[in-house]
Write a protein that holds these residues in place. Structure first.
Motif, PDB file in Angstrom:
ATOM      1  N   SER A  21      74.615 -21.938  99.467  1.00 31.35           N
ATOM      2  CA  SER A  21      75.689 -21.328  98.688  1.00 31.35           C
ATOM      3  C   SER A  21      76.217 -20.086  99.406  1.00 31.35           C
ATOM      4  CB  SER A  21      75.169 -20.931  97.302  1.00 31.35           C
ATOM      5  OG  SER A  21      76.099 -20.108  96.639  1.00 31.35           O
ATOM      6  N   ASP A  22      77.527 -19.819  99.246  1.00 32.33           N
ATOM      7  CA  ASP A  22      78.091 -18.587  99.826  1.00 32.33           C
ATOM      8  C   ASP A  22      78.138 -17.456  98.786  1.00 32.33           C
ATOM      9  OD1 ASP A  22      80.090 -19.454  98.188  1.00 32.33           O
ATOM     10  OD2 ASP A  22      81.674 -19.423  99.706  1.00 32.33           O
ATOM     11  N   ARG A  23      77.381 -17.617  97.722  1.00 30.15           N
ATOM     12  CA  ARG A  23      77.310 -16.595  96.664  1.00 30.15           C
ATOM     13  C   ARG A  23      76.714 -15.299  97.225  1.00 30.15           C
ATOM     14  NH1 ARG A  23      73.684 -17.391  91.154  1.00 30.15           N
ATOM     15  NH2 ARG A  23      73.232 -15.181  90.753  1.00 30.15           N
ATOM     16  N   PHE A  28      63.450  -8.473  90.927  1.00 30.87           N
ATOM     17  CA  PHE A  28      63.217  -8.741  92.347  1.00 30.87           C
ATOM     18  C   PHE A  28      64.299  -9.712  92.804  1.00 30.87           C
ATOM     19  CE2 PHE A  28      60.676 -10.935  95.792  1.00 30.87           C
ATOM     20  CZ  PHE A  28      60.696  -9.848  96.660  1.00 30.87           C
ATOM     21  N   GLN A  29      65.237  -9.210  93.606  1.00 26.67           N
ATOM     22  CA  GLN A  29      66.429  -9.988  93.929  1.00 26.67           C
ATOM     23  C   GLN A  29      66.367 -10.558  95.348  1.00 26.67           C
ATOM     24  OE1 GLN A  29      69.002  -6.656  92.458  1.00 26.67           O
ATOM     25  NE2 GLN A  29      70.001  -8.295  91.303  1.00 26.67           N
ATOM     26  N   ILE A  30      67.339 -11.397  95.638  1.00 27.94           N
ATOM     27  CA  ILE A  30      67.264 -12.221  96.837  1.00 27.94           C
ATOM     28  C   ILE A  30      67.255 -11.412  98.132  1.00 27.94           C
ATOM     29  CG2 ILE A  30      69.772 -12.590  96.817  1.00 27.94           C
ATOM     30  CD1 ILE A  30      69.214 -15.381  98.038  1.00 27.94           C
ATOM     31  N   VAL A  38      67.113 -22.297 101.846  1.00 27.93           N
ATOM     32  CA  VAL A  38      67.224 -23.120 100.642  1.00 27.93           C
ATOM     33  C   VAL A  38      66.326 -22.572  99.541  1.00 27.93           C
ATOM     34  CG1 VAL A  38      66.768 -25.404  99.688  1.00 27.93           C
ATOM     35  CG2 VAL A  38      67.858 -25.181 101.929  1.00 27.93           C
ATOM     36  N   LEU A  39      65.119 -22.196  99.911  1.00 28.74           N
ATOM     37  CA  LEU A  39      64.173 -21.701  98.914  1.00 28.74           C
ATOM     38  C   LEU A  39      64.580 -20.333  98.378  1.00 28.74           C
ATOM     39  CD1 LEU A  39      61.632 -22.553  97.481  1.00 28.74           C
ATOM     40  CD2 LEU A  39      60.291 -21.487  99.292  1.00 28.74           C
ATOM     41  N   PHE A  40      65.069 -19.445  99.243  1.00 28.31           N
ATOM     42  CA  PHE A  40      65.560 -18.151  98.779  1.00 28.31           C
ATOM     43  C   PHE A  40      66.582 -18.344  97.658  1.00 28.31           C
ATOM     44  CE2 PHE A  40      64.513 -16.108 103.050  1.00 28.31           C
ATOM     45  CZ  PHE A  40      63.578 -15.247 102.521  1.00 28.31           C
ATOM     46  N   GLN A  41      67.560 -19.195  97.894  1.00 27.85           N
ATOM     47  CA  GLN A  41      68.626 -19.360  96.922  1.00 27.85           C
ATOM     48  C   GLN A  41      68.153 -20.101  95.680  1.00 27.85           C
ATOM     49  OE1 GLN A  41      72.141 -20.898  98.876  1.00 27.85           O
ATOM     50  NE2 GLN A  41      72.509 -18.927  99.872  1.00 27.85           N
ATOM     51  N   ASN A  42      67.274 -21.072  95.852  1.00 26.49           N
ATOM     52  CA  ASN A  42      66.747 -21.765  94.680  1.00 26.49           C
ATOM     53  C   ASN A  42      65.955 -20.833  93.777  1.00 26.49           C
ATOM     54  OD1 ASN A  42      67.852 -24.219  95.342  1.00 26.49           O
ATOM     55  ND2 ASN A  42      66.015 -25.031  96.299  1.00 26.49           N
ATOM     56  N   LEU A  43      65.142 -19.970  94.392  1.00 31.40           N
ATOM     57  CA  LEU A  43      64.294 -19.072  93.605  1.00 31.40           C
ATOM     58  C   LEU A  43      65.103 -18.030  92.842  1.00 31.40           C
ATOM     59  CD1 LEU A  43      61.339 -18.464  96.104  1.00 31.40           C
ATOM     60  CD2 LEU A  43      61.262 -19.791  93.996  1.00 31.40           C
ATOM     61  N   PHE A  70      68.794 -17.972  92.488  1.00 29.48           N
ATOM     62  CA  PHE A  70      70.037 -18.389  91.858  1.00 29.48           C
ATOM     63  C   PHE A  70      69.811 -19.401  90.743  1.00 29.48           C
ATOM     64  CE2 PHE A  70      72.617 -17.607  96.022  1.00 29.48           C
ATOM     65  CZ  PHE A  70      72.419 -16.243  95.850  1.00 29.48           C
ATOM     66  N   ASP A  71      68.613 -19.950  90.674  1.00 25.56           N
ATOM     67  CA  ASP A  71      68.337 -20.972  89.661  1.00 25.56           C
ATOM     68  C   ASP A  71      66.972 -20.667  89.045  1.00 25.56           C
ATOM     69  OD1 ASP A  71      68.389 -23.173  88.081  1.00 25.56           O
ATOM     70  OD2 ASP A  71      68.145 -24.638  89.689  1.00 25.56           O
ATOM     71  N   ARG A  72      66.882 -19.550  88.340  1.00 25.29           N
ATOM     72  CA  ARG A  72      65.585 -19.069  87.861  1.00 25.29           C
ATOM     73  C   ARG A  72      64.986 -19.943  86.761  1.00 25.29           C
ATOM     74  NH1 ARG A  72      63.655 -14.117  89.194  1.00 25.29           N
ATOM     75  NH2 ARG A  72      64.903 -12.924  90.664  1.00 25.29           N
ATOM     76  N   ARG A  73      65.810 -20.694  86.060  1.00 25.91           N
ATOM     77  CA  ARG A  73      65.265 -21.553  85.005  1.00 25.91           C
ATOM     78  C   ARG A  73      64.358 -22.639  85.585  1.00 25.91           C
ATOM     79  NH1 ARG A  73      70.400 -23.398  81.597  1.00 25.91           N
ATOM     80  NH2 ARG A  73      71.163 -23.624  83.732  1.00 25.91           N
ATOM     81  N   ALA A  74      64.637 -23.022  86.824  1.00 27.27           N
ATOM     82  CA  ALA A  74      63.828 -24.075  87.451  1.00 27.27           C
ATOM     83  C   ALA A  74      62.629 -23.504  88.215  1.00 27.27           C
ATOM     84  CB  ALA A  74      64.696 -24.890  88.407  1.00 27.27           C
ATOM     85  N   ASN A  75      62.510 -22.178  88.257  1.00 29.67           N
ATOM     86  CA  ASN A  75      61.453 -21.564  89.063  1.00 29.67           C
ATOM     87  C   ASN A  75      60.057 -21.929  88.586  1.00 29.67           C
ATOM     88  OD1 ASN A  75      63.208 -20.371  90.755  1.00 29.67           O
ATOM     89  ND2 ASN A  75      62.985 -18.295  89.947  1.00 29.67           N
TER      90      ASN A  75
END
Length: 774
Positions: A85-87, A169-171, A248-253, A255-260
């Motif tokens: 993502s370019d977020r 704790f942010q990306i 990929v893991l940085f952004q998944n952890l 940007f998508d915290r519900r799935a963490n």
């Protein structure tokens, strides 16, 4: 995954006849960069129409391949469109928490990496594993510390905010902490030289030399990464595939915290299972480290037969054999690398392994260079009668060749496996240069033009334009400091390397670094270039093995650091960490890690000296890496006698010429037979893999092939959803579980800190070779 569109509304068609960089999906490989296709670069997820159809069939529209509704990742453009993502939340990156966590985990990664330097196979701590550990501790920091906003005293609120109490704790914090932890081994090359001096020259460097040389060697290559950013970082196709799992893991952890929670549970289970399992192949049932049906079948055969079987099929112990059809269940040697490397790289590696098997057997059994007089595999130096040659028998107290001693002892001999390893290194280096020039030259020029005009179409590069770049003079100033430190070390004379030789070493590294960076960025793998440094050092400093070591270290570190820093600059570009933060934290981590590596090295060399000097080693400790460094330094300091026109190993330097010719031949074949382009051959990678396993443990080879086929051939194509979600995550957990146990066992039972406590001998843990070979 976060929305990648950022307001895009127009669907853009991709020209179906546009040549693109491909993997092995029977598509063209050229050109490697998508830089000249601005429309393709701007394409995002919502711009592509996915045809309705059966969920188990591939759909292809606008050049994008789908399986069960999920895109198959094939090249750098697909990575930018579908994986990353370019977020950019513009959250803080350089905080007390990021520095503290990075420092703590640098200690862990440095110690484990240094341990593996003295093991049958060299490894580094999985960067994804470190990343996940840091995430757990960072989240705990945020969750279990008080929120400053609830406190009244202003000074207390400010203090707690500085220490990041109660703050998410942010990306970008996470990226910086992981960068520090993973960059702690940038100065490893210098520490290896000190180990060689202690083992083979019976001398230790002084404190001033250790400090100044470590500073210079650890940071000298940063300037090239800075100067070459437009070429080796900005283009979309410079993916640096082995670090893609981290991004990929940085952004998944984050940007998508519900799935963490689900991800971390799976990660925890995989790590726990791997940790428990590792105890068995590493300590209790070492047979699991190399299962050879052929060795088991020959246990009652005559000694002569068993010896041949050991040479061909044995591989669980250091320098035992080639490990043909020998499968390892020990994940510490398999590693998750083969879950991440693109198929085009692994295909070239498999071709290289076939060549390696044929060459090693042919050379040994045809008695090339008196091969049968020496062990089948070993990186030690030998007398003509096959006994190990001590370095001090031909070197004086000053670290230079003593001609009188040499005349008495005679020129050193190498095993045929070592000669083949040196030869293929040179072939790979020659092929690297010409392959990059022939196949990637035009795209390199285009990438430089686009960077100069700030028109590089990669969306992640465009998103980073909001942040201040690192001025070129910062890189140049750092280089000046490193250069002066190196001058002081060499002027004092402890390295035996003259100042002019030191300057040549830096120039040589600077000339080769761009080619290594390009290959690594495109394929996720590199070519060992240390051999070239030692060749040049031998030519300009005959009779000076110590000078050869230091020359090669400075030269090779320029290349290695350029690759490492570029790698992390790409991660920073994907995750939008400011350029100047990336620069500062890499310097800090490199110096911190070098100091820790030095402390661990002195402990191991002191306590395991005898086994590290043994030509073969065992399944726990091996001095093969140090022996190889020393052997190259000695033999190349005798370059005229050993590698010259009348030398017995003339083939080794000729490898450069042969390697340089291979891509030219490849290019000619493509002109005559265009259909060959469907096979993404890279002669540099093939040559490198055709000789890289010339020492150490080899039982991992067939296991890595199996892992690569499962991940890249089956899972990536048949089940891309599961591949994208869990391929990297589970691989990181397996790496982490295995490496934590090895870290504990090394000091608890392997004897890294003193006394060893071996597990009792039984059939599954034989006294000799773990795979029951002779």
């Amino acid at each position: 995954m976060a929305d990648l569109t950022k307001g895009s509304s127009t669907a853009i068609q991709v020209q179906s006849d546009t040549p693109r960089a491909r993997d092995a999906d029977n598509k063209p490989e050229w050109p490697p960069f998508e830089a000249n296709d601005e429309k393709a670069a701007s394409l995002n997820r919502t711009d592509v129409h996915v045809s309705e159809g059966p969920q188990d069939t591939k759909q292809e529209d606008d050049g994008v391949v789908y399986v069960k509704g999920h895109p198959v990742i094939r090249n750098g453009l697909d990575v930018s469109k579908f994986l990353i993502s370019d977020r950019d939340d513009q959250d803080p990156s350089l905080t007390f928490r990021s520095i503290f966590l990075g420092t703590v985990f640098t200690a862990l990664s440095s110690v484990i990496t240094m341990l593996y330097v003295f093991k049958p196979v060299q490894m580094q701590v999985s960067a994804v594993f470190l990343q996940l550990l840091i995430f757990v501790f960072g989240e705990a920091w945020a969750l279990f510390t008080p929120n400053p906003d609830r406190l009244k005293p202003g000074w207390l609120r400010s203090t707690l905010r500085f220490f990041n109490f109660g703050q998410p704790f942010q990306i970008k914090e996470h990226v910086v902490a992981s960068l520090i932890a993973s960059s702690g081994n940038n100065g490893l090359s210098g520490v290896e030289i000190y180990a060689v001096e202690r083992l083979f020259y019976d001398r230790a460097v002084t404190a001033s030399t250790a400090i100044l040389a470590t500073f210079s060697i650890s940071l000298c290559g940063f300037v090239l990464a800075g100067l070459l950013r437009p070429l080796i970082v900005y283009p979309a196709e410079m993916v640096y595939w082995t670090t893609l799992p981290q991004v990929v893991l940085f952004q998944n952890l984050h940007f998508d915290r519900r799935a963490n929670r689900d991800r971390l549970i799976k990660f925890g289970w995989a790590l726990s299972i791997a940790a428990v399992w590792e105890i068995f192949p590493a300590y209790i049932v070492t047979w699991f480290g190399g299962i050879s049906i052929f060795c088991l079948a020959s246990m009652n055969a005559p000694t002569s037969t068993r010896k041949i079987f050991s040479t061909v099929f044995g591989g669980a112990s250091s320098n035992e054999g080639m490990g043909l059809l020998n499968f390892s269940l020990d994940w510490q040697y398999i590693q998750s690398t083969y879950l991440a490397l693109p198929l085009k790289q692994q295909l070239n590696a498999w071709i290289g392994y076939v060549i390696w098997y044929a060459a090693m057997l042919g050379l040994f059994y045809n008695n090339a260079w008196s091969a049968k007089t020496f062990p089948f595999m070993s990186t030690s130096l030998f007398h003509a009668n096959g006994t190990r040659l001590a370095t001090t028998s031909i070197v004086n107290d000053e670290g230079t060749i003593d001609q009188a001693k040499l005349d008495k002892v005679g020129l050193p001999w190498l095993t045929s496996s070592t000669v083949w390893g040196y030869f293929t290194m040179n072939v790979a280096i020659g092929a690297l240069v010409t392959h990059v020039i022939i196949f990637f030259g035009k795209d390199m020029i285009l990438a430089l033009k686009q960077a100069r005009n700030r028109t590089q179409p990669d969306p992640h590069y465009q998103a980073m334009l909001r942040y201040k770049e690192v001025p070129q003079w910062w890189y140049l100033a750092l280089f000046v400091l490193c250069f002066i430190a190196g001058l002081v070390v060499n002027i004092r004379g402890e390295t035996t390397l003259p100042v002019w030789g030191y300057i040549i070493s830096l120039l040589l590294g600077g000339a080769i670094a761009p080619f290594s960076c390009i290959l690594y960025g495109l394929y996720g793998t590199g070519v060992a270039t240390n051999q070239l440094s030692k060749m040049v050092a031998g030519a300009v400093h005959p009779g000076r093995p110590l000078a050869n070591l230091y020359f090669a270290s400075w030269s090779h570190q320029v290349i290695l650091l350029a690759v490492n820093l570029s790698n992390w600059l790409k991660v920073g570009q994907y995750t939008k960490v400011p350029h100047r933060v990336m620069f500062a934290t890499q310097i800090y981590a490199s110096l911190l890690g070098a100091g820790l590596n030095y402390a661990v090295m002195t402990t191991i060399v002191t306590n395991q000296r005898d086994i590290l000097l043994d030509p073969e080693g065992n399944n726990v400790w091996s001095g093969s890496t140090m022996q190889s460094l020393n052997s190259q330094a000695i033999t190349w300091s005798l370059a005229k006698e050993m590698y010259g026109t009348r030398g017995r190993y003339l083939l080794v330097p000729l490898g450069l010429v042969i390697g340089a010719a291979l891509p030219v031949i490849h290019w000619g074949v493509l002109k005559v037979f265009p259909s060959v382009r469907k096979v993404p051959l890279n002669t540099a990678i093939i040559a490198s893999c055709a000789g890289q396993a010339y020492f150490g443990n080899t039982s991992w080879i067939w296991s890595s092939i199996a892992v690569g086929v499962f991940s890249q051939v089956w899972l990536r194509r048949r089940m891309p959803n599961i591949y994208n979600k869990y391929n990297y995550l589970i691989g990181a957990a397996l790496d982490g579980g295995a490496q934590i146990v090895i870290f504990i066992l090394s000091f608890a039972v392997y004897g890294a800190s003193g006394t060893s406590h071996p597990f009792p001998t039984w059939w599954g843990n034989p006294e000799e070779k773990p795979d029951h070979c002779l």
